[in-house]
Motif scaffolding. Structure first.
Motif, short mmCIF file in Angstrom:
data_model
loop_
_atom_site.label_atom_id
_atom_site.label_comp_id
_atom_site.label_asym_id
_atom_site.label_seq_id
_atom_site.Cartn_x
_atom_site.Cartn_y
_atom_site.Cartn_z
N UNK A 208 36.42 -54.07 9.32
CA UNK A 208 36.93 -54.20 10.69
C UNK A 208 37.22 -52.77 11.17
N UNK A 209 37.55 -52.60 12.46
CA UNK A 209 37.92 -51.23 12.88
C UNK A 209 39.07 -50.68 12.02
N UNK A 210 39.97 -51.55 11.58
CA UNK A 210 41.13 -51.11 10.77
C UNK A 210 40.72 -50.67 9.36
N UNK A 211 39.67 -51.29 8.82
CA UNK A 211 39.32 -50.98 7.42
C UNK A 211 38.12 -50.04 7.30
N UNK A 212 37.52 -49.65 8.44
CA UNK A 212 36.35 -48.77 8.41
C UNK A 212 36.73 -47.43 7.75
N UNK A 213 36.15 -47.12 6.60
CA UNK A 213 36.46 -45.91 5.81
C UNK A 213 37.96 -45.78 5.53
N UNK A 214 38.60 -46.95 5.36
CA UNK A 214 40.05 -46.96 5.06
C UNK A 214 40.33 -46.19 3.77
N UNK A 218 41.72 -38.75 0.75
CA UNK A 218 43.14 -38.59 0.41
C UNK A 218 43.61 -39.75 -0.47
N UNK A 219 43.20 -40.97 -0.12
CA UNK A 219 43.65 -42.12 -0.91
C UNK A 219 42.98 -42.13 -2.29
N UNK A 220 41.69 -41.80 -2.33
CA UNK A 220 41.00 -41.78 -3.64
C UNK A 220 41.65 -40.75 -4.57
N UNK A 228 38.62 -46.06 -12.09
CA UNK A 228 37.31 -46.64 -11.77
C UNK A 228 37.46 -47.45 -10.48
N UNK A 229 36.49 -47.28 -9.56
CA UNK A 229 36.53 -47.99 -8.28
C UNK A 229 35.42 -49.03 -8.26
N UNK A 230 35.78 -50.25 -7.87
CA UNK A 230 34.79 -51.33 -7.74
C UNK A 230 34.77 -51.77 -6.29
N UNK A 231 33.59 -51.88 -5.71
CA UNK A 231 33.51 -52.36 -4.32
C UNK A 231 32.46 -53.44 -4.18
N UNK A 232 32.94 -54.68 -3.88
CA UNK A 232 32.01 -55.76 -3.55
C UNK A 232 32.29 -56.28 -2.14
N UNK A 233 32.99 -55.45 -1.32
CA UNK A 233 33.31 -55.94 0.04
C UNK A 233 32.25 -55.47 1.02
N UNK A 234 32.45 -54.29 1.62
CA UNK A 234 31.43 -53.67 2.45
C UNK A 234 31.46 -52.18 2.16
N UNK A 235 30.27 -51.55 2.17
CA UNK A 235 30.18 -50.14 1.82
C UNK A 235 31.08 -49.26 2.66
N UNK A 236 31.20 -49.60 3.94
CA UNK A 236 31.92 -48.71 4.85
C UNK A 236 33.43 -48.79 4.74
N UNK A 237 33.94 -49.70 3.90
CA UNK A 237 35.39 -49.72 3.67
C UNK A 237 35.81 -48.46 2.90
N UNK A 239 34.93 -44.36 1.86
CA UNK A 239 34.22 -43.14 2.26
C UNK A 239 33.31 -42.75 1.09
N UNK A 240 32.02 -43.06 1.24
CA UNK A 240 31.07 -42.90 0.12
C UNK A 240 30.91 -41.42 -0.28
N UNK A 241 30.96 -40.50 0.72
CA UNK A 241 30.83 -39.07 0.37
C UNK A 241 32.03 -38.63 -0.45
N UNK A 242 33.22 -39.11 -0.07
CA UNK A 242 34.42 -38.74 -0.83
C UNK A 242 34.34 -39.31 -2.24
N UNK A 243 33.82 -40.53 -2.34
CA UNK A 243 33.67 -41.14 -3.68
C UNK A 243 32.77 -40.26 -4.55
#
Ligand code: NAI
Ligand SMILES: O=CC(=O)O
Length: 307
Positions: A208-214, A218-220, A228-237, A239-243
């Protein structure tokens, strides 16, 4: 009376058994966006997958007879829901039918990454000469470790239950303060606090607009070193570059992903990293879940048309 037509954009498991009465079925056989815009003209109902954005152009191309859009997914981030509402089109999903399947896939990804199963599998298949060694393929044990769950809805709750059964300590952030959490789950008040205790982090919020690159750099960075980070929601939740940056720096031990920022593109840095486990958006891909999803979304399309 004019025929009511349901346009399908994909082959769906279990379809012949459950087609709503009084609807003629048409199939879009794939192609470019223009061919979908032509195919949708005159449809009463449209059933898309998360691959097909439903926007004002598509709504206009369908014409005034379009009354319901069903999506073969839980997420609706590919649908301009407000534009549908303005056009008097109901949006229905397959939600509810797939949470156990996605939760199992999430735990599978977590185990595969923590215990280096994919790396070890590649090693055995390479034909390498090996013998048992005390320090080979050392991974992280789940039992007794802390899992942070972001998004405690249908899927997040199923993941939390399974993680508790594995003997993990499960932490989560209630979306609204005071919302009760499932028994055994430890609540947090802010996202940074949740990150700081998460040896493993798993994401289950909608995009959602609230969770886009949430989940940004800084948080990572707040995650414990070796997380270890697991994501099965949406990629844009995420920040893939930061990951990628934090994986390369060694702050994160690994990442297990089913979804990506720009699907189906998966950057080479992710593909070549030894501690990533990557699947092609197959979280709900069990025969049981897919047949149940077909039945659920078609039943909801039928109900929407019946008013
Ligand atoms: N990889 C795959 O194949 C699949 C991916 N998904 C993704 O998983 C997502 C979640 O699915 P469900 O659990 O069924 O949805 P859900 O609606 O049951 O749960 C989402 C939860 O996230 C919470 N939430 C929303 N924004 C939040 C925020 N900013 N902070 C904390 N919590 C927040 C909501 O309150 C809700 O409890 C879907 O929207 C979809 O994007 C869903 C199915 C399959
Ligand atoms: O990504 C799949 C969904 O069901 O949402």
């Amino acid at each position: 009376m004019t025929e009511r037509r349901l346009l399908l954009t994909a082959r769906l498991p279990g379809l012949p058994d459950v087609l709503p009465a009084g609807l003629a079925l048409a199939r879009w056989s794939g192609g470019d966006r223009g061919s979908l815009l032509r195919a949708v003209a005159g449809s009463t109902a449209l059933l898309v997958t998360a691959n097909e954005p439903v926007d004002e152009d598509l709504i206009r191309a369908a014409g005034p007879g379009l009354r319901v859009v069903g999506t073969y997914s839980t997420g609706v981030d590919h649908i301009e829901v407000e534009a549908c509402r303005r056009a008097g089109i109901q949006v229905v999903t397959a939600a509810g039918a797939l949470a156990p399947a996605v939760a199992e896939h999430t735990l599978g990804l977590l185990l595969a990454c923590a215990r280096r199963i994919v790396e070890a599998d590649r090693f055995v298949r390479s034909g390498a000469d090996w013998r048992w060694e005390a320090d080979a393929f050392l991974g992280a044990q789940l039992h007794g470790r802390r899992l942070g769950v972001l998004g405690l809805g249908a899927i997040g709750t199923e993941v939390a239950r399974r993680a508790l059964a594995f003997g993990m300590e499960v932490h989560a952030l209630p979306h609204r303060p005071g919302t009760p959490l499932p028994p055994g789950v430890i609540p947090h008040r802010d996202l940074a606090g949740l990150m700081r205790v998460s040896d493993f982090l798993t994401l289950h919020v909608p995009l959602t607009p609230e969770t886009d690159r949430l989940i940004d750099k800084a948080l990572l960075t707040e995650l414990p070193s070796g997380a270890i980070v697991v994501n099965t929601s949406r990629g844009r939740v995420l920040d893939q570059s930061a990951l990628l940056e934090l994986l390369a720096a060694g702050h994160l031990a690994g990442a297990a992903l089913d979804v990506y920022e720009d699907e189906p593109h998966v950057p080479p840095e992710l593909r070549h990293h030894p501690r990533t486990v990557l699947t092609p958006h197959i979280g709900s891909a069990t025969t049981t879940a897919r047949r149940t999803m077909t039945a659920a979304v078609l039943r909801r399309i039928g109900a929407a048309l019946e008013g």
